[in-house]
Design a protein around this motif. Structure first.
Motif, mmCIF file in Angstrom:
data_model
loop_
_atom_site.group_PDB
_atom_site.id
_atom_site.type_symbol
_atom_site.label_atom_id
_atom_site.label_comp_id
_atom_site.label_asym_id
_atom_site.label_seq_id
_atom_site.Cartn_x
_atom_site.Cartn_y
_atom_site.Cartn_z
ATOM 1 N N VAL A 313 0.837 -1.201 0.000
ATOM 2 C CA VAL A 313 0.000 0.000 0.000
ATOM 3 C C VAL A 313 0.875 1.255 0.000
ATOM 4 C CG1 VAL A 313 -1.730 1.298 1.310
ATOM 5 C CG2 VAL A 313 -1.876 -1.187 1.192
ATOM 6 N N MET A 314 1.952 1.217 0.770
ATOM 7 C CA MET A 314 2.809 2.397 0.922
ATOM 8 C C MET A 314 3.573 2.733 -0.350
ATOM 9 S SD MET A 314 2.511 3.972 3.727
ATOM 10 C CE MET A 314 3.986 4.968 3.624
ATOM 11 N N VAL A 315 3.816 1.734 -1.205
ATOM 12 C CA VAL A 315 4.537 1.997 -2.463
ATOM 13 C C VAL A 315 3.806 3.050 -3.301
ATOM 14 C CG1 VAL A 315 5.084 0.956 -4.707
ATOM 15 C CG2 VAL A 315 5.778 -0.192 -2.605
ATOM 16 N N ASP A 316 2.464 3.006 -3.278
ATOM 17 C CA ASP A 316 1.676 3.978 -4.058
ATOM 18 C C ASP A 316 1.741 5.383 -3.467
ATOM 19 O OD1 ASP A 316 0.919 1.873 -5.653
ATOM 20 O OD2 ASP A 316 -0.893 1.437 -4.501
ATOM 21 N N MET A 317 2.158 5.489 -2.209
ATOM 22 C CA MET A 317 2.178 6.807 -1.531
ATOM 23 C C MET A 317 3.556 7.467 -1.584
ATOM 24 S SD MET A 317 -0.914 6.500 -0.466
ATOM 25 C CE MET A 317 -0.964 8.042 0.385
ATOM 26 N N ILE A 318 4.476 6.875 -2.324
ATOM 27 C CA ILE A 318 5.880 7.304 -2.234
ATOM 28 C C ILE A 318 6.082 8.775 -2.597
ATOM 29 C CG2 ILE A 318 6.471 6.520 -4.569
ATOM 30 C CD1 ILE A 318 9.165 5.544 -3.343
ATOM 31 N N MET A 319 5.375 9.257 -3.621
ATOM 32 C CA MET A 319 5.556 10.655 -4.031
ATOM 33 C C MET A 319 4.959 11.624 -3.003
ATOM 34 S SD MET A 319 7.394 10.163 -6.557
ATOM 35 C CE MET A 319 7.669 11.868 -6.967
ATOM 36 N N ASP A 320 3.886 11.205 -2.345
ATOM 37 C CA ASP A 320 3.310 12.042 -1.285
ATOM 38 C C ASP A 320 4.278 12.161 -0.113
ATOM 39 O OD1 ASP A 320 0.840 12.480 -2.598
ATOM 40 O OD2 ASP A 320 0.202 10.468 -2.036
ATOM 41 N N VAL A 321 4.940 11.049 0.216
ATOM 42 C CA VAL A 321 5.911 11.066 1.316
ATOM 43 C C VAL A 321 7.100 11.963 0.952
ATOM 44 C CG1 VAL A 321 7.460 9.655 2.725
ATOM 45 C CG2 VAL A 321 5.222 8.760 2.080
ATOM 46 N N LEU A 322 7.521 11.910 -0.318
ATOM 47 C CA LEU A 322 8.678 12.689 -0.766
ATOM 48 C C LEU A 322 8.472 14.195 -0.624
ATOM 49 C CD1 LEU A 322 10.212 11.041 -3.957
ATOM 50 C CD2 LEU A 322 11.413 11.770 -1.915
ATOM 51 N N ARG A 323 7.217 14.632 -0.592
ATOM 52 C CA ARG A 323 6.952 16.072 -0.452
ATOM 53 C C ARG A 323 7.467 16.622 0.867
ATOM 54 N NH1 ARG A 323 1.593 14.901 -2.676
ATOM 55 N NH2 ARG A 323 1.623 15.368 -4.887
ATOM 56 N N ASP A 338 14.889 7.739 4.255
ATOM 57 C CA ASP A 338 14.981 6.347 4.729
ATOM 58 C C ASP A 338 13.729 5.556 4.362
ATOM 59 O OD1 ASP A 338 17.458 6.811 5.755
ATOM 60 O OD2 ASP A 338 16.798 7.090 7.833
ATOM 61 N N ILE A 339 12.566 6.202 4.529
ATOM 62 C CA ILE A 339 11.298 5.528 4.201
ATOM 63 C C ILE A 339 11.203 5.295 2.694
ATOM 64 C CG2 ILE A 339 8.780 5.819 4.151
ATOM 65 C CD1 ILE A 339 9.068 7.411 6.795
ATOM 66 N N VAL A 340 11.502 6.345 1.926
ATOM 67 C CA VAL A 340 11.345 6.284 0.466
ATOM 68 C C VAL A 340 12.250 5.230 -0.157
ATOM 69 C CG1 VAL A 340 11.815 7.592 -1.653
ATOM 70 C CG2 VAL A 340 10.476 8.629 0.186
ATOM 71 N N ARG A 347 8.511 0.641 -11.111
ATOM 72 C CA ARG A 347 7.471 1.542 -11.610
ATOM 73 C C ARG A 347 7.700 2.993 -11.182
ATOM 74 N NH1 ARG A 347 2.056 0.535 -9.840
ATOM 75 N NH2 ARG A 347 2.914 -0.617 -8.095
ATOM 76 N N ASN A 348 8.242 3.189 -9.964
ATOM 77 C CA ASN A 348 8.343 4.567 -9.472
ATOM 78 C C ASN A 348 9.777 5.099 -9.419
ATOM 79 O OD1 ASN A 348 9.509 3.486 -7.099
ATOM 80 N ND2 ASN A 348 7.517 3.327 -6.099
ATOM 81 N N ILE A 349 10.765 4.295 -9.794
ATOM 82 C CA ILE A 349 12.168 4.704 -9.644
ATOM 83 C C ILE A 349 12.473 5.994 -10.402
ATOM 84 C CG2 ILE A 349 12.872 3.117 -11.482
ATOM 85 C CD1 ILE A 349 15.031 4.177 -8.501
ATOM 86 N N ASN A 350 11.920 6.135 -11.627
ATOM 87 C CA ASN A 350 12.241 7.317 -12.426
ATOM 88 C C ASN A 350 11.705 8.592 -11.791
ATOM 89 O OD1 ASN A 350 13.651 5.944 -14.450
ATOM 90 N ND2 ASN A 350 11.743 5.332 -15.451
ATOM 91 N N GLU A 351 10.475 8.524 -11.256
ATOM 92 C CA GLU A 351 9.885 9.694 -10.583
ATOM 93 C C GLU A 351 10.692 10.080 -9.349
ATOM 94 O OE1 GLU A 351 5.269 10.190 -10.657
ATOM 95 O OE2 GLU A 351 5.735 8.063 -10.395
ATOM 96 N N VAL A 352 11.073 9.074 -8.586
ATOM 97 C CA VAL A 352 11.824 9.339 -7.346
ATOM 98 C C VAL A 352 13.169 9.989 -7.666
ATOM 99 C CG1 VAL A 352 12.986 8.253 -5.386
ATOM 100 C CG2 VAL A 352 10.697 7.497 -6.035
ATOM 101 N N VAL A 353 13.886 9.414 -8.634
ATOM 102 C CA VAL A 353 15.209 9.948 -8.977
ATOM 103 C C VAL A 353 15.099 11.368 -9.529
ATOM 104 C CG1 VAL A 353 17.165 9.664 -10.544
ATOM 105 C CG2 VAL A 353 16.287 7.704 -9.284
ATOM 106 N N LEU A 354 14.052 11.624 -10.316
ATOM 107 C CA LEU A 354 13.842 12.975 -10.850
ATOM 108 C C LEU A 354 13.649 13.982 -9.721
ATOM 109 C CD1 LEU A 354 13.499 14.519 -13.550
ATOM 110 C CD2 LEU A 354 11.029 14.165 -13.315
ATOM 111 N N THR A 355 12.852 13.589 -8.726
ATOM 112 C CA THR A 355 12.640 14.463 -7.559
ATOM 113 C C THR A 355 13.948 14.692 -6.803
ATOM 114 O OG1 THR A 355 10.429 13.523 -7.332
ATOM 115 C CG2 THR A 355 11.253 14.777 -5.464
ATOM 116 N N GLN A 380 23.779 10.108 -1.305
ATOM 117 C CA GLN A 380 23.744 8.729 -0.811
ATOM 118 C C GLN A 380 22.454 8.030 -1.240
ATOM 119 O OE1 GLN A 380 24.314 9.386 3.373
ATOM 120 N NE2 GLN A 380 26.533 9.381 3.225
ATOM 121 N N ALA A 381 21.335 8.788 -1.228
ATOM 122 C CA ALA A 381 20.047 8.209 -1.646
ATOM 123 C C ALA A 381 20.074 7.851 -3.127
ATOM 124 C CB ALA A 381 18.919 9.199 -1.358
ATOM 125 N N ILE A 382 20.611 8.760 -3.956
ATOM 126 C CA ILE A 382 20.696 8.499 -5.397
ATOM 127 C C ILE A 382 21.628 7.314 -5.664
ATOM 128 C CG2 ILE A 382 21.526 9.446 -7.591
ATOM 129 C CD1 ILE A 382 20.540 12.201 -6.601
#
Length: 949
Positions: A313-323, A338-340, A347-355, A380-382
Motif C-alpha cells: 500500500v505504501m509503495v503507491d504513496m511514495i511521491m506524497d511522502v517525498l513532499r 529512509d522511508i522512500v 514503476r516509481n524509480i524514475n519519478e523518485v530519482v527525478l525528484t 547517498q540516496a541516489i
C-alpha cells in the motif's frame, strides 16, 4: 506507606515558614497576607508537615472568607490534609467542612461552584460526599457550562467510588438525558466520557443512534468516541465493521488531532488495503499541513511502521511522502529518505530519482547553512537507487559529478565513491564518465576525493586518447617542475618583489633569509601560487594545479597515489601507443614527476618530511617504470580491478542476504484453524468489511495475529525471588519492551493463615524508575496472587531491581519481611544489531569519548569461532565483510556495531592474534557516547568471553 497525592508544587526548603507565623497571618484581616499564609500552609503539608494546630484556625478565620483566591486555596488545603484516622474512619472534625462545601455548591458565583465540584472529583471519603449528592445533581442543570461540565466530572468520580453505584443509582440515565440536550462541547465530552467509563452500553447506544452526526461533533467528543471504539473493538471483534465506518467518516474532520487518532485507530483495528490506504493518505496530508517539526517526525514514524507491515500500500504513496523534503529540518529529510528508499520499485524509480535530482540542484543556491549535509544525504540516496536499478545511473551520474569539487568534503567523497561503483557496474557509461572526470578533475579540492578520482583514472583510461588525456590532466594539475628550488641571493630579492603581485611565485634564498610580503622569513622556496613560510598551509586556486597545492601542504600519501596512477597509465600506454618515441617521452616525464616529489619530501621546504610508506611506494613505481616484467604488469593492470569487483560483489551478496532475512515471515502451526472467506455470508457487508474479514483470515493463516516467543525463551525469563522454604514463595516473569520493564510477580501463600496487608516493595539501582506505588493485598491460605510492577528505563545501562515482601498475619503482631533476590536487567534487552557505513563507523569511533578496553581471556582457540561467540553474546552486527575474515593467517580484526532502543550507538573493535601455544590474545575495545553502554557492554563481554560451555 506514602499516601496518594494529586497535587505537586515546587517548594524551596531553604526558608521554611513557621506554623505560628502562618497562624497569625490567617487570624488577621489582610487578604493578601491570608493568601500567602494559605500558600505556605499548603506547601508545608505537601512536604510532610502535619500542622494539626492550623485546622481550627482555618475553620474559624478562612472558611467564612468571600475572597475567591482564599476559597480556592482552602479547597487545595482540604484536598491534602488527612481526613481519616488510622482505622480508615472519617475524622469527626471533617463534618465541619461539609456545610461549607454545600454552601459553595449553592453559591451564586459560578467559579466557586465549579472549583468545589472539581475538588469533589479528588475526594474519596464517602461519608463526606454523601450529604452533598443532592447539591451535586442540582448543578447538572445549572445555566453556566463551566458548572455543568465540572458537575458531570464530579458525578463520574463519585459513581466510580467503591459504593458509588448505591449513592447515584440513576446517574447514567440522567447523564444520558443531559447528553441529548447539552450544547457546550466540553460538557458533552465529559458526559460521553462518564457513560464510556461507567455505563459503556449506554455510550455505545448513543453513538450508534447518532452515527450520522458524529462528524459534526466537537473535537473533544470525537477523541472520546475513538477511545470507545478502540475499547469495544478489542473486546468484541465481530462488531468491528460498523465502527470502522465511523472512523472513515472522521478522517475528514477539520481537527488534525482527530484525523491523526483516526488513522492510528484504523491501522490498529484493520488490515484491509482500503483502510490502510485511507490511513496512509491521512498521514501524508498531516505531513503537508502541519508546520510543527515534532508533529512531522511523529507522522513519519507512523508511516515507517506502515511501511514495515503494509509495504504494498505504501509503495503507491511514495511521491506524497517525498513532499516532506520541502521541510528545512535535516532530521525530517533523513527520515523521509529512509522511508522512500525502501519503497522504490521499477514503476516509481524514475519519478523518485527525478525528484531527488531537483532537490540536489536546489542545494546549490546556498541559502541554507546545512545545504552541504543535505546534499550528502541526497547523493547517498541516489547512489542507493542507482545500485538497485542500474538503468537510472546514466541520468544522474553526470549531474552528481558537478559536485566533485564540493566544499563539503563528505558530500564530494560520496559522489566519487558513487562514480567509482557506477563505472564498474555500468560498462556503457565508462567512456563518458572518464571524459567528464578528466574535464572536471581540476575542480577537486579534497585530498581523499583526489585519491579516489586518480584511482578511477588509472583503472578505466583504456584507449590511447584517454590515457594521454589522463597523463596530461595530472601534469597540468601538478604544475611546473620542480616543486621547489634553491636560488641565489639576487633571485631571492627579485622573487620577494614579485610576491606583492597577484598570482606570484616566491623564490626564497637558502643562504640568507628573505623577507616576504607578510613580514615572515624563509630560507628555501617552494614554487606555489601563494607566498608562504613553514609551516604555513598552501591553498590552491582554480588557475593552478590542485594536486600541487595539496602536495605542498605535505600530503605525500596523495603523492604516492599520483605515482601509482601515472605508473598504471604508462603501462597501459605501452599497450596502446605504437610510437616508441612518445612512450619514452611520457615515461621520462612520469619519472621526473616522481623524483621531484621525493626531492620535495626530503627537502626542508615543508615542515614535515615524506613518510616512509609513501617514499617506498613512489620508489617502487620508479623501479617498475625502469624495469617492467609481465608478472608485475598483470598485478598492476588486472589484480587491482579484480579486487574491487570482488568487494562490490561481496557487498551486493550481503545486501541480498539482509533483504532475504527481512522478507522471512512467520508461519502458523499445522493444526491452526483457517476460515475460508468464500464460504462466509456476505449479506449486509460493505467492501471494506469484506476486505477486513479477508485480511483477518490471512493473518490467522500466516500466524501473524499472535507472534509468540519460543516457550523455552519464555521460561528463561522466569526468575525465582524467594526460597522454597519461605512462608511466601514469589517468582517474576520479566518483560522488557523498549522504555518499559514489566515484572509479572506471582506470590503464593504457603501458610495455613490469611496474610493481610501484603505489599511488594521494590527499589531500583541505575537508570530505572518505579512508576506505581505498591498496593496492599490480602491472600487466603495456600492461594496465590498476581502482582504487576511497571518500571521505566531511561538509558542503556545494566540496572538492578531489589526489594522485599512485607505482610501481617493474625498470630504475629509485627510485620514480617521476606527479602527478595536481586533482578539484574541485562543490557542485551536494549541493544539490537544495526548497520552503518565504514566511514560513519570511523567518524563515530573518533568522536566518542568513552572507551572500555577488555583483554581477551578465552579457552576458544579459533579466531573466527571467538568472533562468532562474541557476536552471539553481545547481540551485535559484524560490519567487516565475510571475505576479509576468511582463511587462516594467525590474526583477526573486526568491527561490530549495535544500536540501543534509545538511539545510542555501541561500537566494538575486536583485534586478536593466535600465540605460538595456540591460545588467543588481544583486546576488545568498546566505544560509546555514554559511559553506561561502554561499562555494561564491557562487563557483559568479560563475563561471556571465556566460552567453552
Amino acid at each position: 506507606m506514602e499516601k496518594s497525592c494529586s497535587l505537586l508544587i515546587h517548594f524551596d526548603k531553604g526558608t521554611p515558614a513557621l506554623a505560628n507565623e502562618i497562624k497569625e497571618a490567617l487570624e488577621g484581616n489582610d487578604i493578601p497576607a491570608k493568601v500567602e499564609a494559605m500558600k505556605k500552609a499548603v506547601m508545608l503539608l505537601l512536604n510532610g508537615e502535619t500542622l494539626p494546630q492550623l485546622f481550627i484556625t482555618i475553620i474559624r478565620y478562612v472558611l467564612p472568607s468571600e475572597d475567591h483566591t482564599i476559597q480556592k486555596l482552602l479547597l487545595l488545603y482540604l484536598e491534602i490534609i488527612e481526613k481519616t484516622d488510622s482505622k480508615g474512619r472519617v475524622l469527626p472534625e471533617m463534618i465541619l467542612i461539609c456545610q461549607n462545601l454545600r454552601n459553595n455548591l449553592q453559591h451564586p458565583n459560578e467559579y466557586l461552584r465549579g472549583a468545589t465540584l472539581r475538588f469533589l472529583c479528588r475526594l474519596n471519603e464517602v461519608d463526606i460526599i454523601e450529604p452533598l449528592i443532592p447539591s451535586i445533581m442540582n448543578n447538572l442543570e445549572h445555566r453556566h457550562p463551566f458548572v455543568r461540565r465540572n458537575a458531570i466530572l464530579a458525578v463520574m468520580s463519585v459513581y466510580k467510588l467503591p459504593h458509588g453505584e448505591q449513592l447515584l443509582v440513576d446517574a447514567p440515565e440522567k447523564i444520558e438525558n443531559l447528553l441529548t440536550t447539552e450544547q457546550d462541547p466540553s460538557a458533552k465530552r465529559n458526559a460521553f466520557l462518564m457513560l464510556f467509563q461507567c455505563a459503556q452500553e449506554r455510550a455505545i447506544n448513543y453513538l450508534l443512534t447518532h452515527v450520522d452526526r458524529v462528524s459534526d461533533w466537537g473535537e473533544l467528543l470525537q477523541m472520546v468516541v475513538l477511545d470507545l471504539i478502540r475499547k469495544v473493538c478489542r473486546t468484541n471483534k465481530a462488531e468491528k465493521g460498523r465502527y470502522i465506518k465511523i472512523i472513515i467518516s472522521l478522517l475528514t474532520a477539520p481537527s488534525a488531532a482527530v484525523t491523526y487518532e483516526c488513522a492510528g485507530t484504523l491501522v490498529s483495528l484493520s488490515s484491509a488495503p482500503s483502510a490502510i490506504r485511507a490511513a496512509a493518505n491521512t498521514y501524508c496530508q498531516l505531513l503537508q499541513s502541519q508546520s510543527d517539526n515534532n508533529v512531522k517526525l511523529i507522522v513519519l514514524d507512523r508511516l515507517n511502521e506502515l511501511k514495515s507491515s503494509h509495504k504494498d500500500v505504501m509503495v503507491d504513496m511514495i511521491m506524497d511522502v517525498l513532499r516532506a523534503l520541502s521541510s528545512p529540518n535535516l532530521d525530517i529529510r533523513r527520515k523521509t529518505l529512509d522511508i522512500v528508499l525502501e519503497l522504490i520499485t521499477p514503476r516509481n524509480i524514475n519519478e523518485v530519482v527525478l525528484t531527488l535530482k531537483k532537490e540536489v540542484v536546489k542545494t546549490q543556491s546556498g541559502e541554507l547553512e546545512k545545504n552541504g549535509e543535505y546534499r550528502q544525504m541526497l547523493i547517498q540516496a541516489i547512489h542507493s537507487c542507482a545500485i538497485k536499478f542500474p538503468e537510472v545511473a546514466s541520468t544522474v551520474v553526470h549531474l552528481l559529478m558537478d559536485f566533485l569539487g564540493d566544499s563539503n568534503v563528505a558530500s564530494a567523497i560520496d559522489v566519487v565513491v558513487f562514480v567509482r561503483e557506477i563505472i564498474e557496474t555500468n560498462p556503457k557509461l565508462r567512456v563518458s564518465i572518464v571524459t567528464r572526470l578528466l574535464d572536471t578533475f581540476y575542480q577537486i579540492r579534497a585530498a581523499r576525493v583526489c585519491s579516489c578520482a586518480l584511482w578511477i583514472i588509472g583503472e578505466y583510461c583504456l584507449s590511447l586518447s584517454e590515457v594521454e588525456s589522463g597523463i596530461a590532466t595530472i601534469k597540468q594539475c601538478l604544475g611546473d617542475l620542480p616543486f621547489f628550488s634553491v636560488s641565489e641571493e639576487s633571485e631571492a630579492a627579485d622573487s620577494s618583489k614579485k610576491t606583492q603581485q597577484a598570482n606570484s611565485i616566491t623564490t626564497l634564498s637558502s643562504r640568507r633569509p628573505a623577507v616576504l610580503a607578510d613580514g615572515t622569513y624563509a630560507t628555501q622556496s617552494a614554487a606555489s601560487e601563494t607566498a608562504f613560510s613553514p609551516p604555513t598551509v598552501v591553498q590552491g586556486s582554480l588557475t593552478t594545479g590542485n594536486l600541487r597545492s595539496l602536495l605542498l601542504t605535505g600530503d605525500f600519501f596523495l603523492g604516492a597515489v599520483v605515482a601509482c596512477t601515472l605508473t598504471k597509465l604508462i603501462l597501459r600506454l605501452e599497450e596502446v601507443q605504437p610510437s616508441k618515441l612518445e612512450l619514452n617521452k611520457a615515461t621520462t616525464n612520469a619519472l621526473l614527476i616522481m623524483v621531484s616529489m621525493i626531492q620535495l619530501g626530503q627537502s626542508h621546504a615543508l615542515p614535515h618530511p615524506i613518510d616512509n610508506d609513501s617514499h617506498d611506494r613512489i620508489v617502487l613505481c620508479i623501479r617498475l617504470l625502469c624495469n617492467t616484467g609481465n608478472e608485475v604488469r598483470k598485478i598492476w593492470l588486472s589484480s587491482c580491478r579484480e579486487s574491487f569487483v570482488n568487494m562490490l560483489s561481496d557487498k551486493q551478496l550481503r545486501e541480498t542476504e539482509e533483504i532475504k532475512a527481512k522478507a522471512q515471515i512467520s508461519r502458523s502451526q499445522p493444526d491452526d484453524l483457517i476460515d475460508f472467506y468464500h464460504l462466509k455470508s456476505r449479506k449486509g457487508m460493505s467492501q471494506l468489511e469484506l476486505e477486513d474479514e479477508v485480511q483477518d483470515d490471512l493473518k490467522r493463516a500466516t500466524g501473524e495475529f499472535v507472534k509468540d516467543e519460543n516457550d523455552a525463551n519464555k521460561l528463561s525469563r522466569v526468575l525465582q525471588l524467594t526460597g522454597f522454604s519461605d512462608p511466601v514463595y514469589a517468582e517474576a516473569y520479566v518483560t522488557v519492551h523498549h522504555y518499559d520493564i514489566v515484572l509479572d510477580v506471582t506470590v503464593i501463600n504457603r501458610t495455613k493463615e490469611t496474610l493481610q496487608n501484603l505489599c511488594l516493595e521494590l527499589a531500583t539501582m541505575g537508570d530505572l524508575k518505579l512508576v506505581e506505588r505498591p498496593q496492599n493485598y490480602t491472600i487466603a491460605p495456600e492461594s496465590s496472587k498476581q502482582i504487576k510492577a511497571n518500571i521505566k528505563v531511561s538509558s542503556t545501562e545494566t540496572g538492578v531491581i531489589f526489594g522485599n515482601i512485607v505482610y501481617e498475619s493474625s498470630n504475629v503482631l509485627e510485620r514480617t519481611v521476606v527479602v527478595l533476590n536481586d533482578i539484574h536487567i541485562d543490557i542485551m534487552d536494549y541493544i539490537s544489531p544495526a548497520v552503518c557505513s565504514e566511514a560513519a563507523f570511523r567518524t563515530m569511533w573518533a568522536e566518542f569519548e568513552w572507551e572500555n578496553k577488555v583483554a581477551v581471556n578465552t579457552v576458544i582457540q579459533d579466531e573466527k569461532g571467538f568472533l562468532d561467540h562474541i557476536i552471539k553474546s553481545t547481540n551485535m552486527k559484524c560490519l567487516t565483510a565475510p571475505s576479509a575474515l576468511e582463511d587462516e593467517c594467525g590474526f583477526l580484526a573486526a568491527n561490530l556495531y549495535a544500536k540501543s532502543v534509545f538511539g545510542e550507538d555501541a561500537l566494538v573493535n575486536l583485534s586478536i592474534e593466535k600465540q605460538s601455544d595456540g591460545k588467543l590474545s588481544g583486546y576488545i575495545r568498546i566505544r560509546s557516547k555514554t559511559q553506561g553502554i561502554a561499562l555494561s557492554l564491557g562487563d557483559k563481554i568479560t563475563l561471556k568471553q571465556k566460552g567453552g560451555n
